[in-house]
Design a protein around this motif. Structure first.
Motif: not given
Length: 65
Positions: A47-48, A51, A54-55
């Motif tokens: 997940l890190i 994200f 995506l960032w």
């Protein structure tokens, strides 16, 4: 003793999390250790990384506008 840090709130949150992990392990028919490995070795880093990617995409997209 489980969760004996000396801070009541931290101990409470830790105990609740352990209870949730044990219940989840029982529900899925896995061990507590297996659930811990799945969550903290695979899901959390995944997940890190997701994200972060995506960032970076959003940051790059906003730069071109």
């Amino acid at each position: 003793s489980m969760g004996n840090s000396g801070f009541e709130l931290i101990d409470f949150v830790f105990k609740v999390c352990v209870i949730i992990l044990v219940d989840l392990a029982n529900l899925l028919g896995l061990s507590y250790e297996a659930i811990n490995i799945i969550i903290f070795i695979f899901l959390q880093p995944g997940l890190i990384l997701l994200f972060f990617i995506l960032w970076r995409r959003e940051k790059k997209k906003n730069r071109t506008i």
